[in-house]
Design an enzyme around this catalytic site. Sequence first.
Site, PDB file in Angstrom:
ATOM      1  N   LYS A   1       2.067 -11.210  -0.002  1.00  0.00           N
ATOM      2  CA  LYS A   1       1.496 -10.114  -0.788  1.00  0.00           C
ATOM      3  C   LYS A   1       0.751  -9.192   0.155  1.00  0.00           C
ATOM      4  O   LYS A   1      -0.079  -9.624   0.962  1.00  0.00           O
ATOM      5  CB  LYS A   1       0.517 -10.680  -1.842  1.00  0.00           C
ATOM      6  CG  LYS A   1      -0.068  -9.611  -2.756  1.00  0.00           C
ATOM      7  CD  LYS A   1       0.865  -9.285  -3.887  1.00  0.00           C
ATOM      8  CE  LYS A   1       0.508  -7.986  -4.594  1.00  0.00           C
ATOM      9  NZ  LYS A   1       1.124  -6.783  -3.964  1.00  0.00           N
TER      10      LYS A   1
ATOM     11  N   LYS B   1       2.683  -7.712   5.102  1.00  0.00           N
ATOM     12  CA  LYS B   1       2.469  -6.259   5.200  1.00  0.00           C
ATOM     13  C   LYS B   1       3.784  -5.638   5.645  1.00  0.00           C
ATOM     14  O   LYS B   1       4.608  -6.286   6.287  1.00  0.00           O
ATOM     15  CB  LYS B   1       1.384  -5.958   6.240  1.00  0.00           C
ATOM     16  CG  LYS B   1       0.742  -4.603   6.067  1.00  0.00           C
ATOM     17  CD  LYS B   1      -0.367  -4.670   5.030  1.00  0.00           C
ATOM     18  CE  LYS B   1      -0.937  -3.324   4.678  1.00  0.00           C
ATOM     19  NZ  LYS B   1      -2.140  -3.462   3.827  1.00  0.00           N
TER      20      LYS B   1
ATOM     21  N   ASP C   1      -0.314   1.367   0.477  1.00  0.00           N
ATOM     22  CA  ASP C   1      -1.316   1.419   1.553  1.00  0.00           C
ATOM     23  C   ASP C   1      -1.305   2.890   1.995  1.00  0.00           C
ATOM     24  O   ASP C   1      -0.901   3.771   1.212  1.00  0.00           O
ATOM     25  CB  ASP C   1      -0.947   0.460   2.705  1.00  0.00           C
ATOM     26  CG  ASP C   1      -2.112   0.212   3.658  1.00  0.00           C
ATOM     27  OD1 ASP C   1      -2.971  -0.625   3.351  1.00  0.00           O
ATOM     28  OD2 ASP C   1      -2.188   0.878   4.716  1.00  0.00           O
TER      29      ASP C   1
HETATM   30  P1  NDP Z   1      -4.320   7.022   1.569  1.00  0.00           P
HETATM   31  O1  NDP Z   1      -3.062   7.366   2.250  1.00  0.00           O
HETATM   32  O2  NDP Z   1      -4.431   7.210   0.104  1.00  0.00           O
HETATM   33  O3  NDP Z   1      -5.549   7.768   2.238  1.00  0.00           O
HETATM   34  C1  NDP Z   1      -5.812   7.640   3.607  1.00  0.00           C
HETATM   35  C2  NDP Z   1      -6.950   8.559   3.952  1.00  0.00           C
HETATM   36  O4  NDP Z   1      -7.354   8.299   5.291  1.00  0.00           O
HETATM   37  C3  NDP Z   1      -6.551  10.024   3.917  1.00  0.00           C
HETATM   38  O5  NDP Z   1      -7.662  10.816   3.610  1.00  0.00           O
HETATM   39  C4  NDP Z   1      -6.088  10.274   5.361  1.00  0.00           C
HETATM   40  O6  NDP Z   1      -6.143  11.609   5.770  1.00  0.00           O
HETATM   41  C5  NDP Z   1      -7.091   9.436   6.118  1.00  0.00           C
HETATM   42  N1  NDP Z   1      -6.503   8.993   7.383  1.00  0.00           N
HETATM   43  C6  NDP Z   1      -5.354   8.278   7.542  1.00  0.00           C
HETATM   44  N2  NDP Z   1      -5.106   8.091   8.840  1.00  0.00           N
HETATM   45  C7  NDP Z   1      -6.102   8.719   9.508  1.00  0.00           C
HETATM   46  C8  NDP Z   1      -6.402   8.873  10.877  1.00  0.00           C
HETATM   47  N3  NDP Z   1      -5.615   8.345  11.828  1.00  0.00           N
HETATM   48  N4  NDP Z   1      -7.529   9.566  11.200  1.00  0.00           N
HETATM   49  C9  NDP Z   1      -8.329  10.098  10.238  1.00  0.00           C
HETATM   50  N5  NDP Z   1      -8.084   9.977   8.928  1.00  0.00           N
HETATM   51  C10 NDP Z   1      -6.993   9.290   8.574  1.00  0.00           C
HETATM   52  O7  NDP Z   1      -4.579   5.469   1.947  1.00  0.00           O
HETATM   53  P2  NDP Z   1      -5.538   4.429   1.230  1.00  0.00           P
HETATM   54  O8  NDP Z   1      -6.736   5.110   0.705  1.00  0.00           O
HETATM   55  O9  NDP Z   1      -4.725   3.603   0.338  1.00  0.00           O
HETATM   56  O10 NDP Z   1      -5.946   3.499   2.460  1.00  0.00           O
HETATM   57  C11 NDP Z   1      -7.085   3.754   3.260  1.00  0.00           C
HETATM   58  C12 NDP Z   1      -7.485   2.482   3.997  1.00  0.00           C
HETATM   59  O11 NDP Z   1      -7.782   1.454   3.046  1.00  0.00           O
HETATM   60  C13 NDP Z   1      -6.419   1.887   4.915  1.00  0.00           C
HETATM   61  O12 NDP Z   1      -7.054   1.251   5.999  1.00  0.00           O
HETATM   62  C14 NDP Z   1      -5.770   0.821   4.035  1.00  0.00           C
HETATM   63  O13 NDP Z   1      -5.149  -0.186   4.811  1.00  0.00           O
HETATM   64  C15 NDP Z   1      -7.000   0.299   3.314  1.00  0.00           C
HETATM   65  N6  NDP Z   1      -6.766  -0.394   2.055  1.00  0.00           N
HETATM   66  C16 NDP Z   1      -6.043   0.173   1.047  1.00  0.00           C
HETATM   67  C17 NDP Z   1      -5.875  -0.505  -0.144  1.00  0.00           C
HETATM   68  C18 NDP Z   1      -5.184   0.107  -1.316  1.00  0.00           C
HETATM   69  O14 NDP Z   1      -5.151  -0.534  -2.373  1.00  0.00           O
HETATM   70  N7  NDP Z   1      -4.649   1.327  -1.214  1.00  0.00           N
HETATM   71  C19 NDP Z   1      -6.411  -1.865  -0.331  1.00  0.00           C
HETATM   72  C20 NDP Z   1      -7.222  -2.335   0.759  1.00  0.00           C
HETATM   73  C21 NDP Z   1      -7.361  -1.621   1.912  1.00  0.00           C
HETATM   74  P3  NDP Z   1      -4.777  12.494   5.839  1.00  0.00           P
HETATM   75  O15 NDP Z   1      -4.347  12.650   4.408  1.00  0.00           O
HETATM   76  O16 NDP Z   1      -5.182  13.733   6.498  1.00  0.00           O
HETATM   77  O17 NDP Z   1      -3.800  11.661   6.632  1.00  0.00           O
HETATM   78  O1  2IT Z   2      -4.727  -3.779   2.420  1.00  0.00           O
HETATM   79  C1  2IT Z   2      -4.540  -4.091   1.226  1.00  0.00           C
HETATM   80  O2  2IT Z   2      -5.137  -5.039   0.702  1.00  0.00           O
HETATM   81  C2  2IT Z   2      -3.618  -3.281   0.438  1.00  0.00           C
HETATM   82  N1  2IT Z   2      -3.074  -2.308   0.947  1.00  0.00           N
HETATM   83  C3  2IT Z   2      -3.287  -3.664  -0.974  1.00  0.00           C
HETATM   84  C4  2IT Z   2      -2.289  -4.773  -0.998  1.00  0.00           C
HETATM   85  C5  2IT Z   2      -1.781  -5.153  -2.368  1.00  0.00           C
HETATM   86  O3  2IT Z   2      -0.840  -5.943  -2.387  1.00  0.00           O
HETATM   87  O4  2IT Z   2      -2.281  -4.679  -3.387  1.00  0.00           O
END
Ligand code: NDP
Ligand code: 2IT
Length: 448
Positions: free
Chosen positions: A93, A129, A169
């Site tokens: 997952k 992942k 993600d």
């Molecule tokens: P999104 O794609 O929705 O948003 C990512 C955000 O981070 C955007 O604002 C993006 O800006 C910015 N960003 C991405 N790469 C960079 C970079 N290299 N430098 C600066 N800013 C950056 O992703 P999520 O919100 O889903 O994910 C964000 C983080 O949270 C990640 O680390 C992910 O692994 C983690 N995460 C996500 C989960 C989920 O359920 N979605 C669960 C747990 C963790 P821009 O649009 O300009 O690229």
């Molecule tokens: O980093 C994370 O935990 C996620 N991107 C969400 C993974 C999931 O299976 O909901």
Amino acid sequence: MTTMTSACNYDLSSLIDVINPGPLYRSAIEEVAESVCPVIESNKAYQQARVFERLLIPDRVIRFRVEWVNDAGGVEVNFGWRIEHTNVLGPYKGGLRFHPSVTEDTLHFLAYEQCFKNALTGQPIGGGKGGSNFNPKGKSDNEVMRFCQAFMRELQRHIGPSVDVPAGDIGVGGREIGYLYGQYMKITKQRDGVMTGKPLGLGGLLGRTEATGYGTVTFAEEMLKHNGDSIDGKRVMISGSGNVALYAAELAMEKGAHVVTMSDSGGSISFEKGMTSEQLVELIEYKEVQRGRLANWKGEGMSYHPEARPWSLVDADVALPCATQHEVEKDDAAALVDRGVKVVAEGANMPCTHQARSVFHYKGIVFGPGKAANAGGVATSCFEMSQNASHSTWTKEQSLDKLTGVMVDIHEQCVSNAPMVNGVVDYGTGADRGGFIKLADAIVAMGV
Ligand code: NDP
Ligand code: 2IT
């Protein structure tokens, strides 16, 4: 791996040489190794079963070619991956990341972290992942759809609701999951909920969109409560303006906090007195629907700082890095401390470097690692799996209440497994140990 070998009396160097981890995976391994060495040393069964070593090598790495046609009729070629790290606690997952920076190293570190995070949730989920070096930015909707369909043409043969359940993600949200799952349904004739984070009409769960950001704020609130404090009235710096960041902002504001920064990869916005709720509603629409850049978003009481990270821009009490890995380096950590931050909770995966974490430890800053603080997303994904498997529909209240319960429980697990460092709970070590013990016990039980 010198820290680990000296702390553990183990010689893992030959194994590490074989694995040859890239810099991200290496830093994730080292972080965990430092935390769990004393646990392994005090447990003969873990040593005999070589649980730490067995957790370093994924069950399998699936790498494939993704070929698709762009709007101009040209052929495009990308890499696709799915890393199935361990299914010892449940089906693989974890999310899919579409970003041009994605390499196998990125996905190894994310898959490894995911195993510990998923164990902490207490839900029956293993770790994995996947993703691609595809860049969704600047692509038309049809191009994104064709890419997703091509990606799923290969991925579908590897996944299943009790085998491997991907989600979103970076770069993969409701739109992409809809296209991926749509193609899966066409090819396999199954509508079995094999992905989570689905649009509601395709079996998605109310509350999954908000879950990661809400969970991170709940975790930060628990850390504050543990020190007799609350989030009400606090100035909160957030990085990112994607799924995690936007909903972290929403719950922080609902709880009376002032959100003083947001960012994207182009730069940061600071809000003198905090973002207003009208501005947040506008920003969610601007980012989720219009896919706009912060550089072009204008409003009252805010300033844009091109190419800047948020950490040195304003005074704050709490920081929630919610964008990407290694976005808080040593100097950023020092800047956060100078700006008055006392609590850091990682909404993103490994946004703080090892050196940044050392600054926090040294300065007595309360630090919540991503594998605990952002676990609400994947926990809620597991609720979506339950909803689909039981052919039922959960209410938003049901999933959000359960999410709060999981975050409070993860906080307790961290505290009960954590040493104190400089008078502060070492949540990083607590999270690693809490997750590791569950994985290790299951590996021992499984035999060889
Ligand atoms: P999104 O794609 O929705 O948003 C990512 C955000 O981070 C955007 O604002 C993006 O800006 C910015 N960003 C991405 N790469 C960079 C970079 N290299 N430098 C600066 N800013 C950056 O992703 P999520 O919100 O889903 O994910 C964000 C983080 O949270 C990640 O680390 C992910 O692994 C983690 N995460 C996500 C989960 C989920 O359920 N979605 C669960 C747990 C963790 P821009 O649009 O300009 O690229
Ligand atoms: O980093 C994370 O935990 C996620 N991107 C969400 C993974 C999931 O299976 O909901």
